[in-house]
Design a protein around this motif. Structure first.
Motif, PDB file in Angstrom:
ATOM      1  N   LYS A   3       0.830  -1.211   0.000  1.00  0.00           N
ATOM      2  CA  LYS A   3       0.000   0.000   0.000  1.00  0.00           C
ATOM      3  C   LYS A   3       0.862   1.258   0.000  1.00  0.00           C
ATOM      4  O   LYS A   3       0.534   2.232  -0.676  1.00  0.00           O
ATOM      5  N   LEU A   4       1.950   1.239   0.752  1.00  0.00           N
ATOM      6  CA  LEU A   4       2.861   2.383   0.773  1.00  0.00           C
ATOM      7  C   LEU A   4       3.485   2.601  -0.609  1.00  0.00           C
ATOM      8  O   LEU A   4       3.537   3.730  -1.114  1.00  0.00           O
ATOM      9  N   LEU A   5       3.931   1.529  -1.242  1.00  0.00           N
ATOM     10  CA  LEU A   5       4.537   1.637  -2.578  1.00  0.00           C
ATOM     11  C   LEU A   5       3.518   2.115  -3.610  1.00  0.00           C
ATOM     12  O   LEU A   5       3.837   2.940  -4.473  1.00  0.00           O
ATOM     13  N   ILE A   6       2.296   1.618  -3.516  1.00  0.00           N
ATOM     14  CA  ILE A   6       1.229   2.048  -4.432  1.00  0.00           C
ATOM     15  C   ILE A   6       0.958   3.540  -4.243  1.00  0.00           C
ATOM     16  O   ILE A   6       0.807   4.290  -5.212  1.00  0.00           O
ATOM     17  N   THR A   7       0.933   3.985  -2.985  1.00  0.00           N
ATOM     18  CA  THR A   7       0.728   5.406  -2.701  1.00  0.00           C
ATOM     19  C   THR A   7       1.857   6.255  -3.281  1.00  0.00           C
ATOM     20  O   THR A   7       1.607   7.327  -3.853  1.00  0.00           O
ATOM     21  N   LEU A   8       3.085   5.784  -3.184  1.00  0.00           N
ATOM     22  CA  LEU A   8       4.220   6.517  -3.750  1.00  0.00           C
ATOM     23  C   LEU A   8       4.128   6.620  -5.270  1.00  0.00           C
ATOM     24  O   LEU A   8       4.387   7.682  -5.850  1.00  0.00           O
ATOM     25  N   VAL A   9       3.745   5.535  -5.924  1.00  0.00           N
ATOM     26  CA  VAL A   9       3.617   5.556  -7.391  1.00  0.00           C
ATOM     27  C   VAL A   9       2.479   6.489  -7.796  1.00  0.00           C
ATOM     28  O   VAL A   9       2.620   7.274  -8.738  1.00  0.00           O
ATOM     29  N   ARG A  10       1.364   6.429  -7.090  1.00  0.00           N
ATOM     30  CA  ARG A  10       0.247   7.324  -7.407  1.00  0.00           C
ATOM     31  C   ARG A  10       0.629   8.791  -7.192  1.00  0.00           C
ATOM     32  O   ARG A  10       0.227   9.665  -7.963  1.00  0.00           O
ATOM     33  N   LEU A  35       2.158  -0.244 -10.760  1.00  0.00           N
ATOM     34  CA  LEU A  35       0.963  -0.396  -9.924  1.00  0.00           C
ATOM     35  C   LEU A  35       0.342  -1.777 -10.093  1.00  0.00           C
ATOM     36  O   LEU A  35       0.003  -2.439  -9.107  1.00  0.00           O
ATOM     37  N   GLU A  36       0.181  -2.208 -11.331  1.00  0.00           N
ATOM     38  CA  GLU A  36      -0.423  -3.516 -11.594  1.00  0.00           C
ATOM     39  C   GLU A  36       0.442  -4.646 -11.050  1.00  0.00           C
ATOM     40  O   GLU A  36      -0.068  -5.615 -10.498  1.00  0.00           O
ATOM     41  N   ALA A  37       1.759  -4.523 -11.187  1.00  0.00           N
ATOM     42  CA  ALA A  37       2.667  -5.553 -10.678  1.00  0.00           C
ATOM     43  C   ALA A  37       2.608  -5.621  -9.150  1.00  0.00           C
ATOM     44  O   ALA A  37       2.625  -6.712  -8.572  1.00  0.00           O
ATOM     45  N   LEU A  38       2.537  -4.476  -8.496  1.00  0.00           N
ATOM     46  CA  LEU A  38       2.431  -4.454  -7.038  1.00  0.00           C
ATOM     47  C   LEU A  38       1.141  -5.109  -6.569  1.00  0.00           C
ATOM     48  O   LEU A  38       1.131  -5.874  -5.602  1.00  0.00           O
ATOM     49  N   LYS A  39       0.045  -4.817  -7.252  1.00  0.00           N
ATOM     50  CA  LYS A  39      -1.251  -5.393  -6.872  1.00  0.00           C
ATOM     51  C   LYS A  39      -1.292  -6.902  -7.135  1.00  0.00           C
ATOM     52  O   LYS A  39      -1.845  -7.659  -6.352  1.00  0.00           O
ATOM     53  N   MET A  49       9.736  -6.331 -10.588  1.00  0.00           N
ATOM     54  CA  MET A  49       9.201  -6.304 -11.951  1.00  0.00           C
ATOM     55  C   MET A  49       9.129  -4.872 -12.482  1.00  0.00           C
ATOM     56  O   MET A  49       9.443  -4.616 -13.650  1.00  0.00           O
ATOM     57  N   GLY A  50       8.730  -3.933 -11.636  1.00  0.00           N
ATOM     58  CA  GLY A  50       8.646  -2.539 -12.049  1.00  0.00           C
ATOM     59  C   GLY A  50      10.011  -1.950 -12.371  1.00  0.00           C
ATOM     60  O   GLY A  50      10.170  -1.228 -13.353  1.00  0.00           O
ATOM     61  N   ILE A  51      11.003  -2.269 -11.557  1.00  0.00           N
ATOM     62  CA  ILE A  51      12.361  -1.782 -11.810  1.00  0.00           C
ATOM     63  C   ILE A  51      12.908  -2.386 -13.104  1.00  0.00           C
ATOM     64  O   ILE A  51      13.530  -1.686 -13.910  1.00  0.00           O
ATOM     65  N   ALA A  52      12.657  -3.678 -13.321  1.00  0.00           N
ATOM     66  CA  ALA A  52      13.104  -4.320 -14.561  1.00  0.00           C
ATOM     67  C   ALA A  52      12.458  -3.646 -15.767  1.00  0.00           C
ATOM     68  O   ALA A  52      13.097  -3.435 -16.803  1.00  0.00           O
ATOM     69  N   TYR A  71       2.547 -14.727 -14.096  1.00  0.00           N
ATOM     70  CA  TYR A  71       3.571 -15.323 -13.237  1.00  0.00           C
ATOM     71  C   TYR A  71       4.784 -14.402 -13.188  1.00  0.00           C
ATOM     72  O   TYR A  71       5.098 -13.734 -14.162  1.00  0.00           O
ATOM     73  N   PHE A  72       5.473 -14.410 -12.063  1.00  0.00           N
ATOM     74  CA  PHE A  72       6.627 -13.542 -11.857  1.00  0.00           C
ATOM     75  C   PHE A  72       7.696 -13.773 -12.928  1.00  0.00           C
ATOM     76  O   PHE A  72       8.093 -14.896 -13.203  1.00  0.00           O
ATOM     77  N   SER A  73       8.123 -12.686 -13.538  1.00  0.00           N
ATOM     78  CA  SER A  73       9.180 -12.732 -14.544  1.00  0.00           C
ATOM     79  C   SER A  73       9.782 -11.338 -14.668  1.00  0.00           C
ATOM     80  O   SER A  73       9.068 -10.346 -14.602  1.00  0.00           O
ATOM     81  N   LEU A  74      11.084 -11.282 -14.854  1.00  0.00           N
ATOM     82  CA  LEU A  74      11.744  -9.997 -15.047  1.00  0.00           C
ATOM     83  C   LEU A  74      11.919  -9.679 -16.528  1.00  0.00           C
ATOM     84  O   LEU A  74      12.410  -8.620 -16.883  1.00  0.00           O
TER      85      LEU A  74
END
Length: 82
Positions: A3-10, A35-39, A49-52, A71-74
Motif C-alpha cells: 500500500k505504501l509503494l502504491i501510494t508513492l507511485v500514485r 501499480l499492476e505488478a504491485l497489486k 518487476m517494475g524496476i526491470a 507469473y513472476f518474470s523480469l
C-alpha cells in the motif's frame, strides 16, 4: 508495504509526471505497470518487476504492448509482443 509503494507511485503520477512530456515506449506506461505488478505480485516481486520494466524502457527498444504477466518474470511478456 504494498500500500505504501502504491501510494508513492500514485503520488508520482499525480504530482511529478505531469511536468514531463510522455516518453514511455510501452503500454501500459511504466508507472501503471508498476501499480499492476504491485497489486498482482506483492511488494517485493512487484517492485522488482517494475524496476526491470524501467530498465527496459529506453530509446533503443521497440516498445509496444507489454502487460504484467500472470507469473513472476523480469523479462518482457512474450504474449504481449506484436
Amino acid at each position: 508495504m504494498s500500500k505504501l509503494l502504491i501510494t508513492l507511485v500514485r503520488a508520482y503520477q499525480k504530482f511529478i509526471s505531469p511536468f514531463f512530456p510522455p516518453s514511455c515506449r510501452y503500454y501500459p506506461t511504466c508507472s501503471q505497470y508498476m501499480l499492476e505488478a504491485l497489486k498482482k505480485h506483492g511488494a517485493l516481486k512487484g517492485t522488482l518487476m517494475g524496476i526491470a520494466r524501467l530498465l527496459r524502457c529506453h530509446p533503443f527498444v521497440r516498445g509496444g504492448y507489454d502487460p504484467v504477466p500472470e507469473y513472476f518474470s523480469l523479462k518482457r511478456n512474450q504474449k504481449g509482443k506484436k
